[in-house]
Design an enzyme around this catalytic site. Sequence first.
Site, mmCIF file in Angstrom:
data_model
loop_
_atom_site.group_PDB
_atom_site.id
_atom_site.type_symbol
_atom_site.label_atom_id
_atom_site.label_comp_id
_atom_site.label_asym_id
_atom_site.label_seq_id
_atom_site.Cartn_x
_atom_site.Cartn_y
_atom_site.Cartn_z
ATOM 1 N N ARG A 39 6.400 6.529 2.476
ATOM 2 C CA ARG A 39 7.146 7.667 1.936
ATOM 3 C C ARG A 39 6.422 8.982 2.196
ATOM 4 O O ARG A 39 7.052 10.026 2.333
ATOM 5 C CB ARG A 39 7.427 7.437 0.431
ATOM 6 C CG ARG A 39 6.199 7.337 -0.422
ATOM 7 C CD ARG A 39 6.470 6.680 -1.781
ATOM 8 N NE ARG A 39 6.612 5.221 -1.675
ATOM 9 C CZ ARG A 39 6.856 4.411 -2.694
ATOM 10 N NH1 ARG A 39 7.006 4.898 -3.920
ATOM 11 N NH2 ARG A 39 6.962 3.113 -2.511
ATOM 12 N N LYS B 132 -4.427 -4.139 0.552
ATOM 13 C CA LYS B 132 -3.527 -5.278 0.378
ATOM 14 C C LYS B 132 -4.318 -6.577 0.327
ATOM 15 O O LYS B 132 -5.396 -6.664 0.912
ATOM 16 C CB LYS B 132 -2.571 -5.363 1.582
ATOM 17 C CG LYS B 132 -1.461 -4.328 1.600
ATOM 18 C CD LYS B 132 -0.518 -4.557 2.762
ATOM 19 C CE LYS B 132 0.587 -3.528 2.783
ATOM 20 N NZ LYS B 132 1.476 -3.588 1.614
HETATM 21 N N1 BES Z 1 4.779 -1.585 4.281
HETATM 22 C C1 BES Z 1 4.844 -1.866 2.896
HETATM 23 C C2 BES Z 1 6.142 -2.557 2.490
HETATM 24 C C3 BES Z 1 6.400 -3.918 3.094
HETATM 25 C C4 BES Z 1 6.106 -5.062 2.393
HETATM 26 C C5 BES Z 1 6.999 -4.031 4.326
HETATM 27 C C6 BES Z 1 6.372 -6.298 2.930
HETATM 28 C C7 BES Z 1 7.268 -5.276 4.879
HETATM 29 C C8 BES Z 1 6.953 -6.411 4.179
HETATM 30 C C9 BES Z 1 4.709 -0.578 2.086
HETATM 31 O O1 BES Z 1 3.934 0.405 2.665
HETATM 32 C C10 BES Z 1 4.055 -0.951 0.791
HETATM 33 O O2 BES Z 1 2.945 -1.352 0.828
HETATM 34 N N2 BES Z 1 4.778 -0.790 -0.305
HETATM 35 C C11 BES Z 1 4.276 -1.112 -1.574
HETATM 36 C C12 BES Z 1 4.684 -0.025 -2.530
HETATM 37 C C13 BES Z 1 3.979 -0.080 -3.856
HETATM 38 C C14 BES Z 1 2.494 0.217 -3.684
HETATM 39 C C15 BES Z 1 4.608 0.939 -4.783
HETATM 40 C C16 BES Z 1 4.868 -2.454 -1.981
HETATM 41 O O3 BES Z 1 6.000 -2.733 -1.630
HETATM 42 O O4 BES Z 1 4.168 -3.225 -2.610
HETATM 43 MN MN MN Z 2 1.879 0.185 2.218
#
Ligand code: BES
Ligand code: MN
Length: 500
Positions: A350, A276
């Site tokens: 997931r 990230k």
């Molecule tokens: N934990 C994150 C989602 C999230 C984002 C929670 C902001 C709380 C605040 C999740 O694991 C994630 O990183 N999701 C990705 C999915 C993508 C890679 C398909 C996302 O939302 O960008």
């Molecule tokens: Mn994630």
Amino acid sequence: MAKLPKIAFASLDQAPGDVLVVLSGEGGSVPEGLPDAMREAIAKAARIAKFKGKRLAAVDLIAPSGVAADRLLVVGTHAKEPATEEDFLKLGGTIAAKAKGAVTIRCETPEGPLAPAEAARMASGAMLRAYEFDLYKSKKSKKDDEEEKEGDDEPATLTFAVADPDGARAAFAAEEAIAAGTMLARDLVNEPANILGPVEYADRIKELEAHGIAVEILGEDEMRALKMHALLGVSQGSPRPPRLVIMRWNGAAESEQPVAFVGKGVVFDTGGISIKPAGGMEDMKGDMGGSAAVVGLMRALAGRKAKVNAIGIVGLVENAVDGAAQRPGDIVTAMSGTTIEVLNTDAEGRLVLADALWYCQDRFKPRFMVNLATLTGAIIVALGNHHAGLFSNNDELAERLAAAGKVSGEKVWRLPLAREYDKMIEGKFADIKNIGGGRAAGSITAAQFLQRFVNDVPWAHLDIAGTAMGSPSSEYNQSWASGFGVRLLDRLVADHYQSA
Ligand code: BES
Ligand code: MN
Ligand code: ZN
């Protein structure tokens, strides 16, 4: 922790303490039984302050002579819409924010006395308002500071003067359990990941045995034996081993099929190799918000001795980066036998839930499964901080959740599941892939992924990425972590799944 108010219930003729709170109705009217001096003082102040008794509006007065209190706080209750459960939480929160010391709240409006449950919810709202996560502040909050100057660091005492004190006390016993569950969820989410790894988290959950919850903890070897390679793949980049925790509350006959709740417990989400960006990454200590809601819910159900059999399952892992971390392109086989191409290691929630959900239905054959997860950033784009995303394979369950959301104030909004979206996760080298590809329908493709692991059990998925943390503060929540989901699911159980 911040000092929570002491709550008591007394009859309506209870003599006031330092502060007397009076509830006002339409046009600033007050209940008839009040002494004339008080009614006149309130009427005058209302005129000057243009106070019309609007719900949650307040005027703060020096008590007129003849009233055995120093201050008089008049709080409005009038609105076009009838008051919901949440409105009483807000009322209690508003009062807790404005009144300190020995406070007596007359739970009566011009329309009559409040019901026991309404007064109990006000008390609950006051407790939730006072919650503060100050564990790591060497100097506690400013509020405490001021109090220290006055040489008085006692928490407020709130006495709710009601028509039926015994009824209100009984209602508050349940409300107190829900508030405790909500505050436990907030504590867990607010806690940083260096303190709360999967092992420490599981140990905290074990403490719930004191409340009559059976807690079983599976370690890495046990999960490997169960072939939970989707969950284990997420964990493998972290030196901190994963845990799967199973909680059981048996409040009904043994023969009764349980209800089940499953939570995403990523104690920190760096994104893994698909790392990230740095900005805001600190919020990912809250990526276990779904699991915290499940833990808090179990605490609430046990605390109010709910007549239900309930299972709570949480998958606890850290999504970290190192030489052992899972790579984009890796293929893992979930416990269900489904093969998964991990195209983005940041779509990890997931993967954790895939094994937790499959395990849950396989072992417990529940009446339904509801899972909670801070699953996608896309749900924040769609719904902001005011509704959680709801996905379900069962209309009855979805409608019951939506209704529970409206009364509890923890609102949900349903989004679709459909074949066309399921197609978007078909794999190139394996059965499925863990992202949809592109930006389209990110929250829905995540839900479609989960649905592959529920095996036709009535199921709902709540995407709480926008509501578990970072939502604007409210009358009854001033904390970063909200504890979202505890009250919603407690209401779902209370309304539909308890035995008589
Ligand atoms: N934990 C994150 C989602 C999230 C984002 C929670 C902001 C709380 C605040 C999740 O694991 C994630 O990183 N999701 C990705 C999915 C993508 C890679 C398909 C996302 O939302 O960008
Ligand atoms: Mn994630
Ligand atoms: Zn995540």
